[in-house]
Design a protein around this motif. Structure first.
Motif, PDB file in Angstrom:
ATOM      1  N   GLN A  13       0.724  -1.087  -0.493  1.00 20.54           N
ATOM      2  CA  GLN A  13      -0.245   0.439  -0.131  1.00 20.54           C
ATOM      3  C   GLN A  13       0.649   1.085  -0.314  1.00 20.54           C
ATOM      4  O   GLN A  13       1.975   1.320   0.148  1.00 20.54           O
ATOM      5  N   ALA A  14       0.429   2.387  -0.387  1.00 19.42           N
ATOM      6  CA  ALA A  14       1.439   4.047  -0.435  1.00 19.42           C
ATOM      7  C   ALA A  14       1.886   3.956   1.375  1.00 19.42           C
ATOM      8  O   ALA A  14       0.953   3.998   2.239  1.00 19.42           O
ATOM      9  N   GLY A  15       2.711   4.361   1.239  1.00 19.27           N
ATOM     10  CA  GLY A  15       3.373   4.377   2.236  1.00 19.27           C
ATOM     11  C   GLY A  15       4.278   3.641   2.897  1.00 19.27           C
ATOM     12  O   GLY A  15       5.234   3.631   4.067  1.00 19.27           O
ATOM     13  N   GLY A  16       4.171   2.917   2.537  1.00 18.25           N
ATOM     14  CA  GLY A  16       4.431   1.007   2.468  1.00 18.25           C
ATOM     15  C   GLY A  16       6.602   1.217   2.179  1.00 18.25           C
ATOM     16  O   GLY A  16       7.020   1.980   1.748  1.00 18.25           O
ATOM     17  N   SER A  17       7.058  -0.423   2.697  1.00 16.16           N
ATOM     18  CA  SER A  17       8.292  -0.190   2.068  1.00 16.16           C
ATOM     19  C   SER A  17       8.619  -1.292   1.565  1.00 16.16           C
ATOM     20  O   SER A  17       7.480  -2.215   1.900  1.00 16.16           O
ATOM     21  N   LEU A  18       9.786  -1.518   0.256  1.00 17.95           N
ATOM     22  CA  LEU A  18      10.380  -2.606  -0.230  1.00 17.95           C
ATOM     23  C   LEU A  18      11.945  -2.777  -0.480  1.00 17.95           C
ATOM     24  O   LEU A  18      12.407  -1.267  -0.118  1.00 17.95           O
ATOM     25  N   LEU A  85       6.286   4.899  -0.275  1.00 17.96           N
ATOM     26  CA  LEU A  85       5.799   4.210  -1.810  1.00 17.96           C
ATOM     27  C   LEU A  85       5.078   4.948  -2.132  1.00 17.96           C
ATOM     28  O   LEU A  85       3.551   5.259  -1.339  1.00 17.96           O
ATOM     29  N   LYS A  86       4.771   5.354  -3.781  1.00 15.06           N
ATOM     30  CA  LYS A  86       3.209   5.648  -4.180  1.00 15.06           C
ATOM     31  C   LYS A  86       3.082   5.222  -5.097  1.00 15.06           C
ATOM     32  O   LYS A  86       3.769   4.225  -5.626  1.00 15.06           O
ATOM     33  N   PRO A  87       1.849   5.276  -5.246  1.00 14.20           N
ATOM     34  CA  PRO A  87       1.185   4.468  -6.883  1.00 14.20           C
ATOM     35  C   PRO A  87       2.223   4.619  -7.420  1.00 14.20           C
ATOM     36  O   PRO A  87       2.563   3.788  -9.223  1.00 14.20           O
ATOM     37  N   GLU A  88       2.232   6.128  -7.959  1.00 12.34           N
ATOM     38  CA  GLU A  88       2.937   6.360  -9.106  1.00 12.34           C
ATOM     39  C   GLU A  88       4.754   5.330  -9.270  1.00 12.34           C
ATOM     40  O   GLU A  88       5.570   5.614 -10.397  1.00 12.34           O
ATOM     41  N   ASP A  89       5.218   4.915  -8.155  1.00 13.15           N
ATOM     42  CA  ASP A  89       6.476   3.499  -8.482  1.00 13.15           C
ATOM     43  C   ASP A  89       6.246   2.680  -9.032  1.00 13.15           C
ATOM     44  O   ASP A  89       7.177   2.173  -9.213  1.00 13.15           O
ATOM     45  N   THR A  90       4.642   2.236  -9.049  1.00 12.42           N
ATOM     46  CA  THR A  90       4.525   0.786  -9.584  1.00 12.42           C
ATOM     47  C   THR A  90       5.722   0.924 -10.969  1.00 12.42           C
ATOM     48  O   THR A  90       5.201   1.612 -11.787  1.00 12.42           O
TER      49      THR A  90
END
Length: 123
Positions: A13-18, A85-90
């Motif tokens: 989800q947005a705001g998360g990390s990987l 993370l943001k949706p645009e990082d997909t």
């Protein structure tokens, strides 16, 4: 034979990390430029982050302050820590490597590529 194996992608989800990893075989990361690129659906592949043979790093403006590139030569692995993370990082994320310490912005200067790992960020 050089092989770069990308891993660590997933859905968050947005705001998360990987944290993405790129394990190299038949190739040493020591004193070599390494990079992360990404390709979003319907878009050109773009540079995300570079780390040169001296440890210097460069980031795309869109990820500055959120992503961090690093490498551990002893285990021949490149990393990309992605926070906030943001949706645009997909995108599909790829590691890439060169044969010397100098980095270039264009993907055409990188002869070695991983197979890619998918990152999906939902809002």
């Amino acid at each position: 034979q050089v092989q770069l194996v990308d891993s660590g992608g997933g859905s968050v989800q947005a705001g998360g990390s990987l944290r993405l990893s790129c394990l190299a075989a038949g190739y040493t990361l020591t004193n070599r430029c390494m990079a992360w690129f990404r390709r979003a659906p319907g878009k050109e592949r773009e540079r995300v982050a570079l780390i040169n043979g001296y440890g210097g790093t460069t980031y795309a403006d869109s990820v500055k302050g959120r992503f961090s590139i690093s490498k551990v030569n002893a285990v021949n692995t490149l990393y990309l820590q992605m926070n906030s993370l943001k949706p645009e990082d997909t995108a599909m994320y790829y590691c890439a490597g060169r044969n010397d310490e100098t980095c270039y912005m264009s993907e055409s200067f990188y002869p070695y590529w991983g197979q890619g790992t998918q990152v999906t960020v939902s809002s």
